[in-house]
Design a protein around this motif. Structure first.
Motif, PDB file in Angstrom:
ATOM      1  N   GLY A 267       0.814  -1.219   0.000  1.00 59.92           N
ATOM      2  CA  GLY A 267       0.000   0.000   0.000  1.00 59.92           C
ATOM      3  C   GLY A 267       0.839   1.256   0.000  1.00 59.92           C
ATOM      4  O   GLY A 267       0.438   2.289  -0.553  1.00 59.92           O
ATOM      5  N   VAL A 268       2.046   1.177   0.594  1.00 62.57           N
ATOM      6  CA  VAL A 268       2.957   2.328   0.622  1.00 62.57           C
ATOM      7  C   VAL A 268       3.754   2.407  -0.669  1.00 62.57           C
ATOM      8  O   VAL A 268       3.855   3.468  -1.296  1.00 62.57           O
ATOM      9  CB  VAL A 268       3.912   2.226   1.827  1.00 62.57           C
ATOM     10  N   ILE A 269       4.310   1.286  -1.105  1.00 58.68           N
ATOM     11  CA  ILE A 269       5.172   1.254  -2.289  1.00 58.68           C
ATOM     12  C   ILE A 269       4.418   1.681  -3.539  1.00 58.68           C
ATOM     13  O   ILE A 269       4.956   2.384  -4.407  1.00 58.68           O
ATOM     14  CB  ILE A 269       5.771  -0.150  -2.473  1.00 58.68           C
ATOM     15  N   LEU A 270       3.139   1.279  -3.631  1.00 63.21           N
ATOM     16  CA  LEU A 270       2.360   1.562  -4.832  1.00 63.21           C
ATOM     17  C   LEU A 270       2.038   3.047  -5.012  1.00 63.21           C
ATOM     18  O   LEU A 270       1.555   3.450  -6.064  1.00 63.21           O
ATOM     19  CB  LEU A 270       1.063   0.750  -4.823  1.00 63.21           C
ATOM     20  N   ARG A 271       2.310   3.851  -3.994  1.00 59.88           N
ATOM     21  CA  ARG A 271       2.147   5.288  -4.156  1.00 59.88           C
ATOM     22  C   ARG A 271       3.231   5.881  -5.053  1.00 59.88           C
ATOM     23  O   ARG A 271       3.078   6.976  -5.588  1.00 59.88           O
ATOM     24  CB  ARG A 271       2.189   5.979  -2.787  1.00 59.88           C
ATOM     25  N   PHE A 272       4.332   5.145  -5.193  1.00 56.14           N
ATOM     26  CA  PHE A 272       5.473   5.668  -5.937  1.00 56.14           C
ATOM     27  C   PHE A 272       5.855   4.826  -7.152  1.00 56.14           C
ATOM     28  O   PHE A 272       6.574   5.305  -8.033  1.00 56.14           O
ATOM     29  CB  PHE A 272       6.708   5.747  -5.002  1.00 56.14           C
ATOM     30  N   VAL A 273       5.381   3.580  -7.208  1.00 54.31           N
ATOM     31  CA  VAL A 273       5.768   2.676  -8.294  1.00 54.31           C
ATOM     32  C   VAL A 273       4.524   2.237  -9.060  1.00 54.31           C
ATOM     33  O   VAL A 273       3.533   1.837  -8.444  1.00 54.31           O
ATOM     34  CB  VAL A 273       6.493   1.425  -7.735  1.00 54.31           C
ATOM     35  N   PRO A 274       4.531   2.298 -10.404  1.00 51.54           N
ATOM     36  CA  PRO A 274       3.389   1.830 -11.193  1.00 51.54           C
ATOM     37  C   PRO A 274       3.102   0.355 -10.909  1.00 51.54           C
ATOM     38  O   PRO A 274       4.027  -0.458 -10.745  1.00 51.54           O
ATOM     39  CB  PRO A 274       3.854   2.030 -12.640  1.00 51.54           C
ATOM     40  N   TRP A 275       1.810   0.004 -10.849  1.00 46.39           N
ATOM     41  CA  TRP A 275       1.424  -1.340 -10.446  1.00 46.39           C
ATOM     42  C   TRP A 275       1.999  -2.420 -11.342  1.00 46.39           C
ATOM     43  O   TRP A 275       2.409  -3.490 -10.870  1.00 46.39           O
ATOM     44  CB  TRP A 275      -0.102  -1.460 -10.389  1.00 46.39           C
ATOM     45  N   TYR A 276       2.071  -2.172 -12.665  1.00 44.24           N
ATOM     46  CA  TYR A 276       2.524  -3.209 -13.598  1.00 44.24           C
ATOM     47  C   TYR A 276       4.000  -3.544 -13.390  1.00 44.24           C
ATOM     48  O   TYR A 276       4.400  -4.717 -13.377  1.00 44.24           O
ATOM     49  CB  TYR A 276       2.267  -2.753 -15.039  1.00 44.24           C
ATOM     50  N   ILE A 277       4.814  -2.522 -13.217  1.00 40.82           N
ATOM     51  CA  ILE A 277       6.244  -2.744 -12.954  1.00 40.82           C
ATOM     52  C   ILE A 277       6.426  -3.476 -11.630  1.00 40.82           C
ATOM     53  O   ILE A 277       7.236  -4.407 -11.504  1.00 40.82           O
ATOM     54  CB  ILE A 277       6.997  -1.400 -12.948  1.00 40.82           C
ATOM     55  N   PHE A 278       5.662  -3.062 -10.637  1.00 44.50           N
ATOM     56  CA  PHE A 278       5.771  -3.660  -9.307  1.00 44.50           C
ATOM     57  C   PHE A 278       5.410  -5.145  -9.330  1.00 44.50           C
ATOM     58  O   PHE A 278       6.127  -5.987  -8.767  1.00 44.50           O
ATOM     59  CB  PHE A 278       4.862  -2.897  -8.341  1.00 44.50           C
ATOM     60  N   VAL A 279       4.311  -5.496  -9.990  1.00 40.57           N
ATOM     61  CA  VAL A 279       3.867  -6.886 -10.039  1.00 40.57           C
ATOM     62  C   VAL A 279       4.876  -7.764 -10.769  1.00 40.57           C
ATOM     63  O   VAL A 279       5.192  -8.881 -10.329  1.00 40.57           O
ATOM     64  CB  VAL A 279       2.477  -6.989 -10.707  1.00 40.57           C
ATOM     65  N   ASN A 280       5.401  -7.279 -11.875  1.00 40.30           N
ATOM     66  CA  ASN A 280       6.379  -8.073 -12.612  1.00 40.30           C
ATOM     67  C   ASN A 280       7.662  -8.279 -11.823  1.00 40.30           C
ATOM     68  O   ASN A 280       8.275  -9.353 -11.879  1.00 40.30           O
ATOM     69  CB  ASN A 280       6.685  -7.420 -13.960  1.00 40.30           C
ATOM     70  N   GLY A 281       8.060  -7.267 -11.073  1.00 37.77           N
ATOM     71  CA  GLY A 281       9.220  -7.426 -10.209  1.00 37.77           C
ATOM     72  C   GLY A 281       8.990  -8.515  -9.165  1.00 37.77           C
ATOM     73  O   GLY A 281       9.875  -9.321  -8.878  1.00 37.77           O
ATOM     74  N   CYS A 282       7.776  -8.548  -8.623  1.00 34.68           N
ATOM     75  CA  CYS A 282       7.432  -9.575  -7.631  1.00 34.68           C
ATOM     76  C   CYS A 282       7.466 -10.972  -8.239  1.00 34.68           C
ATOM     77  O   CYS A 282       7.968 -11.927  -7.625  1.00 34.68           O
ATOM     78  CB  CYS A 282       6.042  -9.299  -7.062  1.00 34.68           C
ATOM     79  N   LEU A 283       6.948 -11.113  -9.455  1.00 35.20           N
ATOM     80  CA  LEU A 283       6.926 -12.416 -10.114  1.00 35.20           C
ATOM     81  C   LEU A 283       8.334 -12.916 -10.422  1.00 35.20           C
ATOM     82  O   LEU A 283       8.635 -14.109 -10.259  1.00 35.20           O
ATOM     83  CB  LEU A 283       6.099 -12.334 -11.400  1.00 35.20           C
ATOM     84  N   VAL A 284       9.209 -12.027 -10.856  1.00 36.87           N
ATOM     85  CA  VAL A 284      10.605 -12.406 -11.137  1.00 36.87           C
ATOM     86  C   VAL A 284      11.285 -12.875  -9.847  1.00 36.87           C
ATOM     87  O   VAL A 284      12.011 -13.878  -9.830  1.00 36.87           O
ATOM     88  CB  VAL A 284      11.377 -11.236 -11.769  1.00 36.87           C
ATOM     89  N   MET A 285      11.035 -12.184  -8.755  1.00 40.11           N
ATOM     90  CA  MET A 285      11.640 -12.560  -7.477  1.00 40.11           C
ATOM     91  C   MET A 285      11.081 -13.902  -6.977  1.00 40.11           C
ATOM     92  O   MET A 285      11.810 -14.691  -6.360  1.00 40.11           O
ATOM     93  CB  MET A 285      11.403 -11.472  -6.443  1.00 40.11           C
ATOM     94  N   MET A 286       9.805 -14.182  -7.239  1.00 37.49           N
ATOM     95  CA  MET A 286       9.247 -15.486  -6.900  1.00 37.49           C
ATOM     96  C   MET A 286       9.983 -16.590  -7.657  1.00 37.49           C
ATOM     97  O   MET A 286      10.350 -17.621  -7.073  1.00 37.49           O
ATOM     98  CB  MET A 286       7.753 -15.528  -7.254  1.00 37.49           C
ATOM     99  N   PHE A 287      10.192 -16.367  -8.937  1.00 40.64           N
ATOM    100  CA  PHE A 287      10.882 -17.340  -9.784  1.00 40.64           C
ATOM    101  C   PHE A 287      12.286 -17.614  -9.250  1.00 40.64           C
ATOM    102  O   PHE A 287      12.703 -18.771  -9.105  1.00 40.64           O
ATOM    103  CB  PHE A 287      10.945 -16.792 -11.219  1.00 40.64           C
ATOM    104  N   LEU A 288      13.015 -16.540  -8.937  1.00 32.99           N
ATOM    105  CA  LEU A 288      14.395 -16.687  -8.457  1.00 32.99           C
ATOM    106  C   LEU A 288      14.445 -17.383  -7.095  1.00 32.99           C
ATOM    107  O   LEU A 288      15.357 -18.184  -6.835  1.00 32.99           O
ATOM    108  CB  LEU A 288      15.062 -15.312  -8.369  1.00 32.99           C
TER     109      LEU A 288
END
Length: 412
Positions: A267-288
């Protein structure tokens, strides 16, 4: 404020019940001597009940009123929870989870619809959604420790752990009291121009929209991964890492803790980062996290684990995937719901619940089958495939949401 407290308490209690399925799967294998494949059906009893009820009542709940729906769901589960220790059989555990699923369909549709009423714009909607989902994960975290506290470490096969349902039944009654006194609109919402059958048909028509179709596929795949890992992590800790039953359950709470922290931070991070970039970053980190951690679970030395701090490093690192998994589900739900007018939220939530339930059932049964046939590592490696598919589906979702398909939703 009382309404937010009431719906949060409902979500907290159901978080403990719904996400106890991993613990109950392990205890059913231990106490009732059922196979992994049979135990995995508990996810189906829970999730298919959610899907079935949501399919038929999502468009009807606004007519009976959200307060009535919440109280009805809570009352059903309270009764069955109090009966579970008295029957103490695997067949009644199935009935318990079928009832939990049925009730949660009423609760989730009501809660999501009330979030829409309590929000004034997209940001406030996303913030409240993540807060409520964060509280949900706090309930999940608490549940692991509550259940482990009722397990006899000296005799894991004992059915003493079923007494936990007396405590949970009491919490459900408390939640019902808060809902009853909350200032939720008691009069049912009845559209002037449409009947119940028409509203049900409208919910089905939403799936004809390409944007909605890609969205529900994304939801299905995400829940497949989350439930596949979350439901089988206690058994993975027990059989692959060799941890005692109570410690296997306790250390799984790290997974829930990471999801809770991740959703509250989102809820805090999404004030500064676009949702699409944020979600993809999360998915890449899940994979790793999966490809770097699972090799550490192979050929572990056999030692006596007497406490949670004696567990191998992999037991702490694998549940950390929850931190990156956390924001995805509430975020894409919020993006979709905030694009719709409030009167369509109940219908869209019905679709969310249905496809979430189907994903959870398929994920748990698939993981359990692979676990029993090929082992725990192979079962968790398989989650890499749907993670890649989510990345692809969200790319299509983002592309469609920026085009003319989004405008079509307003008239769906």
């Amino acid at each position: 404020m009382l309404t937010i407290v009431a719906i949060s308490l409902c979500y907290f209690v159901f978080a403990v019940l719904l996400n106890s399925v991993g613990t109950v799967i392990l205890q059913s294998i231990t106490s009732f001597d059922v196979s992994k494949t049979d135990a995995s059906t508990l996810e189906g009893f829970k999730d298919l009940s959610i899907a079935f009820v949501s399919f038929f009542v999502a468009s009807f709940i606004p007519r009976i009123g959200y307060q009535v729906a919440l109280c009805l769901g809570l009352a059903m589960v309270a009764v069955v929870c109090l009966l579970t220790p008295l029957f103490a059989e695997f067949f009644f555990i199935k009935i318990l989870f079928a009832t939990i699923g049925t009730a949660f369909a009423l609760v989730k549709i009501s809660v999501y619809s009330l979030i829409g009423q309590l929000s004034v714009d997209t940001k406030s909607h996303s913030s409240l959604m993540n807060t409520v989902e964060g509280i949900f994960m706090v309930g999940v975290l608490s549940g692991y420790w509550v259940f482990s506290g009722f397990i006899n470490a000296d005799n894991p096969a004992s059915i003493e752990w079923l007494n936990v349902y007396y405590l949970l039944g009491g919490l459900i009654v408390l939640a019902a009291v808060f809902v009853y006194f909350a200032p939720i609109e008691r009069e049912p919402f009845v559209p002037h121009e449409a009947g119940a059958l028409s509203e049900f048909t409208d919910m089905l028509k939403l799936t004809y929209q390409p944007l909605v179709l890609i969205f529900v596929i994304s939801i299905f795949l995400y829940v497949l991964v989350e439930q596949g890992i979350g439901s089988w992590l206690p058994t993975f800790n027990r059989e692959v890492l060799g941890l005692p039953v109570d410690i296997s359950i306790q250390i799984t709470s790290i997974f829930a803790a990471m999801i809770a922290i991740g959703r509250l931070l989102a809820g805090v991070i999404l004030r500064f980062v676009p949702w699409y970039i944020f979600v993809n970053g999360c998915l890449v980190m899940m994979f790793l996290t999966i490809i770097l951690t699972l090799p550490m679970t192979e050929n572990l030395p056999h030692g006596v684990v007497s406490g949670i701090f004696d567990a191998p490093l992999a037991a702490y690192l694998l549940p950390a995937i929850g931190l990156f998994m956390a924001p995805i589900y509430p975020l894409i739900n919020s993006v979709m719901l905030s694009a719709l007018p409030n009167q369509q939220h109940a219908k869209m939530t019905g679709l969310i619940v249905i496809f979430s339930a189907l994903g959870g059932t398929f994920g748990s049964i698939l993981t359990g089958t692979i676990f029993e046939t090929f082992g725990g590592q192979h079962a968790f490696y398989m989650s890499l495939i749907p993670i890649v598919m989510i990345i692809i589906s969200l790319y299509l979702f983002k592309k469609l949401s920026a085009g003319p398909n989004k405008n079509c939703l307003q008239g769906a």
